[in-house]
Design a protein around this motif. Structure first.
Motif, PDB file in Angstrom:
ATOM      1  N   VAL A  55       0.859  -1.187   0.000  1.00  0.00           N
ATOM      2  CA  VAL A  55       0.000   0.000   0.000  1.00  0.00           C
ATOM      3  C   VAL A  55       0.892   1.233   0.000  1.00  0.00           C
ATOM      4  O   VAL A  55       1.829   1.322   0.791  1.00  0.00           O
ATOM      5  CB  VAL A  55      -0.912   0.021   1.251  1.00  0.00           C
ATOM      6  N   PHE A  56       0.608   2.170  -0.900  1.00  0.00           N
ATOM      7  CA  PHE A  56       1.289   3.481  -0.867  1.00  0.00           C
ATOM      8  C   PHE A  56       0.460   4.395   0.020  1.00  0.00           C
ATOM      9  O   PHE A  56      -0.744   4.500  -0.152  1.00  0.00           O
ATOM     10  CB  PHE A  56       1.399   4.078  -2.277  1.00  0.00           C
ATOM     11  N   SER A  57       1.109   5.077   0.960  1.00  0.00           N
ATOM     12  CA  SER A  57       0.362   5.893   1.918  1.00  0.00           C
ATOM     13  C   SER A  57      -0.196   7.162   1.269  1.00  0.00           C
ATOM     14  O   SER A  57       0.103   7.464   0.124  1.00  0.00           O
ATOM     15  CB  SER A  57       1.260   6.253   3.099  1.00  0.00           C
ATOM     16  N   SER A  58      -0.982   7.902   2.023  1.00  0.00           N
ATOM     17  CA  SER A  58      -1.686   9.073   1.465  1.00  0.00           C
ATOM     18  C   SER A  58      -0.739  10.172   0.974  1.00  0.00           C
ATOM     19  O   SER A  58      -1.131  11.041   0.222  1.00  0.00           O
ATOM     20  CB  SER A  58      -2.626   9.652   2.518  1.00  0.00           C
ATOM     21  N   HIS A  59       0.533  10.117   1.402  1.00  0.00           N
ATOM     22  CA  HIS A  59       1.469  11.187   1.031  1.00  0.00           C
ATOM     23  C   HIS A  59       1.947  11.098  -0.413  1.00  0.00           C
ATOM     24  O   HIS A  59       2.612  12.005  -0.895  1.00  0.00           O
ATOM     25  CB  HIS A  59       2.693  11.165   1.948  1.00  0.00           C
ATOM     26  N   GLY A  60       1.687   9.989  -1.076  1.00  0.00           N
ATOM     27  CA  GLY A  60       2.071   9.863  -2.478  1.00  0.00           C
ATOM     28  C   GLY A  60       3.497   9.353  -2.662  1.00  0.00           C
ATOM     29  O   GLY A  60       4.281   9.312  -1.715  1.00  0.00           O
ATOM     30  N   VAL A  61       3.819   8.954  -3.885  1.00  0.00           N
ATOM     31  CA  VAL A  61       5.165   8.430  -4.187  1.00  0.00           C
ATOM     32  C   VAL A  61       5.662   9.028  -5.496  1.00  0.00           C
ATOM     33  O   VAL A  61       4.868   9.498  -6.311  1.00  0.00           O
ATOM     34  CB  VAL A  61       5.168   6.888  -4.343  1.00  0.00           C
ATOM     35  N   SER A  62       6.963   8.978  -5.691  1.00  0.00           N
ATOM     36  CA  SER A  62       7.518   9.483  -6.952  1.00  0.00           C
ATOM     37  C   SER A  62       7.360   8.399  -8.014  1.00  0.00           C
ATOM     38  O   SER A  62       7.199   7.215  -7.696  1.00  0.00           O
ATOM     39  CB  SER A  62       8.985   9.845  -6.770  1.00  0.00           C
TER      40      SER A  62
ATOM     41  N   GLU B 260      -2.244  13.882  -5.350  1.00  0.00           N
ATOM     42  CA  GLU B 260      -2.160  13.449  -6.750  1.00  0.00           C
ATOM     43  C   GLU B 260      -2.281  14.660  -7.677  1.00  0.00           C
ATOM     44  O   GLU B 260      -1.600  14.770  -8.688  1.00  0.00           O
ATOM     45  CB  GLU B 260      -3.296  12.445  -7.011  1.00  0.00           C
ATOM     46  N   ARG B 261      -3.148  15.596  -7.290  1.00  0.00           N
ATOM     47  CA  ARG B 261      -3.335  16.792  -8.107  1.00  0.00           C
ATOM     48  C   ARG B 261      -2.035  17.614  -8.187  1.00  0.00           C
ATOM     49  O   ARG B 261      -1.720  18.169  -9.225  1.00  0.00           O
ATOM     50  CB  ARG B 261      -4.462  17.626  -7.499  1.00  0.00           C
ATOM     51  N   LEU B 262      -1.284  17.660  -7.084  1.00  0.00           N
ATOM     52  CA  LEU B 262      -0.009  18.393  -7.106  1.00  0.00           C
ATOM     53  C   LEU B 262       0.983  17.717  -8.046  1.00  0.00           C
ATOM     54  O   LEU B 262       1.721  18.381  -8.774  1.00  0.00           O
ATOM     55  CB  LEU B 262       0.605  18.468  -5.704  1.00  0.00           C
TER      56      LEU B 262
ATOM     57  N   ALA C 147       0.218  15.992 -10.684  1.00  0.00           N
ATOM     58  CA  ALA C 147      -0.216  16.273 -12.052  1.00  0.00           C
ATOM     59  C   ALA C 147       0.204  17.690 -12.453  1.00  0.00           C
ATOM     60  O   ALA C 147       0.697  17.917 -13.562  1.00  0.00           O
ATOM     61  CB  ALA C 147      -1.732  16.095 -12.173  1.00  0.00           C
ATOM     62  N   GLU C 148       0.019  18.639 -11.544  1.00  0.00           N
ATOM     63  CA  GLU C 148       0.419  20.032 -11.777  1.00  0.00           C
ATOM     64  C   GLU C 148       1.902  20.134 -12.089  1.00  0.00           C
ATOM     65  O   GLU C 148       2.322  20.781 -13.045  1.00  0.00           O
ATOM     66  CB  GLU C 148       0.204  20.851 -10.490  1.00  0.00           C
ATOM     67  N   ALA C 149       2.711  19.476 -11.240  1.00  0.00           N
ATOM     68  CA  ALA C 149       4.162  19.543 -11.384  1.00  0.00           C
ATOM     69  C   ALA C 149       4.579  18.914 -12.715  1.00  0.00           C
ATOM     70  O   ALA C 149       5.425  19.442 -13.437  1.00  0.00           O
ATOM     71  CB  ALA C 149       4.844  18.835 -10.220  1.00  0.00           C
ATOM     72  N   ARG C 150       3.939  17.792 -13.044  1.00  0.00           N
ATOM     73  CA  ARG C 150       4.247  17.093 -14.299  1.00  0.00           C
ATOM     74  C   ARG C 150       3.942  17.994 -15.495  1.00  0.00           C
ATOM     75  O   ARG C 150       4.750  18.168 -16.394  1.00  0.00           O
ATOM     76  CB  ARG C 150       3.371  15.845 -14.378  1.00  0.00           C
ATOM     77  N   ARG C 151       2.741  18.576 -15.466  1.00  0.00           N
ATOM     78  CA  ARG C 151       2.307  19.409 -16.586  1.00  0.00           C
ATOM     79  C   ARG C 151       3.254  20.609 -16.753  1.00  0.00           C
ATOM     80  O   ARG C 151       3.730  20.892 -17.843  1.00  0.00           O
ATOM     81  CB  ARG C 151       0.872  19.879 -16.346  1.00  0.00           C
TER      82      ARG C 151
ATOM     83  N   ILE D 255       6.810  14.462  -5.053  1.00  0.00           N
ATOM     84  CA  ILE D 255       6.589  15.458  -6.116  1.00  0.00           C
ATOM     85  C   ILE D 255       7.912  15.807  -6.802  1.00  0.00           C
ATOM     86  O   ILE D 255       7.972  15.920  -8.031  1.00  0.00           O
ATOM     87  CB  ILE D 255       5.925  16.733  -5.550  1.00  0.00           C
ATOM     88  N   LEU D 256       8.981  15.937  -6.015  1.00  0.00           N
ATOM     89  CA  LEU D 256      10.288  16.263  -6.610  1.00  0.00           C
ATOM     90  C   LEU D 256      10.686  15.213  -7.640  1.00  0.00           C
ATOM     91  O   LEU D 256      11.362  15.504  -8.623  1.00  0.00           O
ATOM     92  CB  LEU D 256      11.367  16.366  -5.527  1.00  0.00           C
ATOM     93  N   GLY D 257      10.247  13.984  -7.416  1.00  0.00           N
ATOM     94  CA  GLY D 257      10.607  12.893  -8.320  1.00  0.00           C
ATOM     95  C   GLY D 257       9.893  12.941  -9.652  1.00  0.00           C
ATOM     96  O   GLY D 257      10.190  12.166 -10.552  1.00  0.00           O
ATOM     97  N   GLU D 258       8.918  13.831  -9.810  1.00  0.00           N
ATOM     98  CA  GLU D 258       8.148  13.897 -11.065  1.00  0.00           C
ATOM     99  C   GLU D 258       8.999  14.361 -12.242  1.00  0.00           C
ATOM    100  O   GLU D 258       8.747  13.965 -13.369  1.00  0.00           O
ATOM    101  CB  GLU D 258       6.933  14.817 -10.919  1.00  0.00           C
TER     102      GLU D 258
END
Ligand code: F3S
Length: 299
Positions: free
Chosen positions: A71-78, A101-103, A105-109, A131-134
């Protein structure tokens, strides 16, 4: 009797509640062990409870047996973590909060459009790391006004930012102002993109703090957002302490105190708050009043 002012909203946010539900469903449907990458929630009581029922918390996927479920926790993964999971043949149950997840997507875009993406947040925070890993090389971390003034960017006319969901609204505003002063074309989220749960809990603690002489924030020492609530209460003019559970309450804090505010961070389970209120009642008669600053309906 002493007055206890109970902040609302407080405790679990929708993102954390959902993550815990996912883990509990796995436990009841399949039994343990259930592997969870990173603390599913920054609360020692919740973690101990889940551990006793068969959850194994790991820091990295190399600790998970091949082919198992994680399980990936609520904080998200790269993205790199998702790739590693696939290589290891793991079944992934993703409890990343939709707002995190929205952050991503924002960072990716923004990174795809070129230019530099700045993450306003704290180093070492799991959400920030994800997010840095995006877009390695095109995303920079900024932790302070000072760093905002010096962060190197490729093209000053193409800079955008995203904000870690659990920062204090106050602290963030100064950093964003410093970025905007340097990059007039700066692009960033509209205010509704900041996590509603964090904002609401911060507003709610302010409401009780101005009426209280003492504020108790129920939460773990490892919870950044619980620390933020303590800071905000102090800045609003009240004494404030973080308590993990009723045992942390020091009776001398209550000397001459007539009004005590109580709240809890987004990673604190509601029963723990109730036990703190019961403990306050054990130290003298109390009346409990709820102070609802905003009604929280959805995630
Ligand atoms: Fe999600 Fe905000 Fe909670 S980002 S996990 S709703 S603190």
């Amino acid at each position: 009797a002493r007055r206890v002012l109970l902040a609302a909203p407080r405790s679990f946010c929708a993102g954390v509640e959902r993550a815990i539900e996912l883990v509990e469903r796995l436990l009841s449907e399949r039994g343990g062990p259930v592997y969870v990458r990173k603390p599913v929630v920054h609360n020692a009581h919740v973690a101990a409870e889940l551990r006793s029922r068969g959850v194994v918390f790991v820091e990295e996927l190399t600790e998970v047996p091949h082919g198992a479920t994680v399980v990936f926790s609520s904080h998200g993964v790269s993205p790199a973590v998702r790739v590693a999971a696939r290589r290891r043949g793991l079944e992934v149950i993703d409890a990343t909060c939709p707002l995190v997840e929205r952050l991503h997507a924002e960072a990716r875009r923004a990174a795809e459009e070129g230019g530099t993406v700045i993450v306003v947040g704290h180093a070492g925070n799991e959400e920030v790391d994800g997010i840095l890993g995006e877009a390695p090389g095109r995303i920079a971390l900024v932790q302070s006004v000072e760093e905002a003034r010096h962060v190197p960017v490729a093209d000053p006319s193409r800079v955008s930012y995203v904000i870690q969901t659990t920062l204090s609204v106050h602290e963030t505003a100064e950093v964003v102002d410093a970025l905007r002063a340097r990059f007039p074309m700066l692009k960033g989220p509209s205010s509704e993109d900041v996590c509603y749960a964090t904002t609401n809990r911060q507003n709610a603690v302010r409401v009780i703090a101005v009426e209280s002489e003492l504020v108790l924030v129920v939460g773990s020492k490892s919870s950044p957002n619980a620390h933020q609530l303590v800071e905000i209460a102090r800045r609003s003019g009240s004494a404030a302490h973080l308590v993990e559970d009723p045992r942390d309450i020091q009776p001398h804090w209550l000397t001459e105190v007539r009004t005590i505010g109580v709240t809890a961070g987004a990673s604190t389970p509601p029963p723990l708050v109730n036990s703190v209120i019961r403990a306050l009642g054990g130290l003298g008669p109390v009346t409990v009043e709820k102070r609802e600053s905003v009604r929280e309906t959805s995630g």
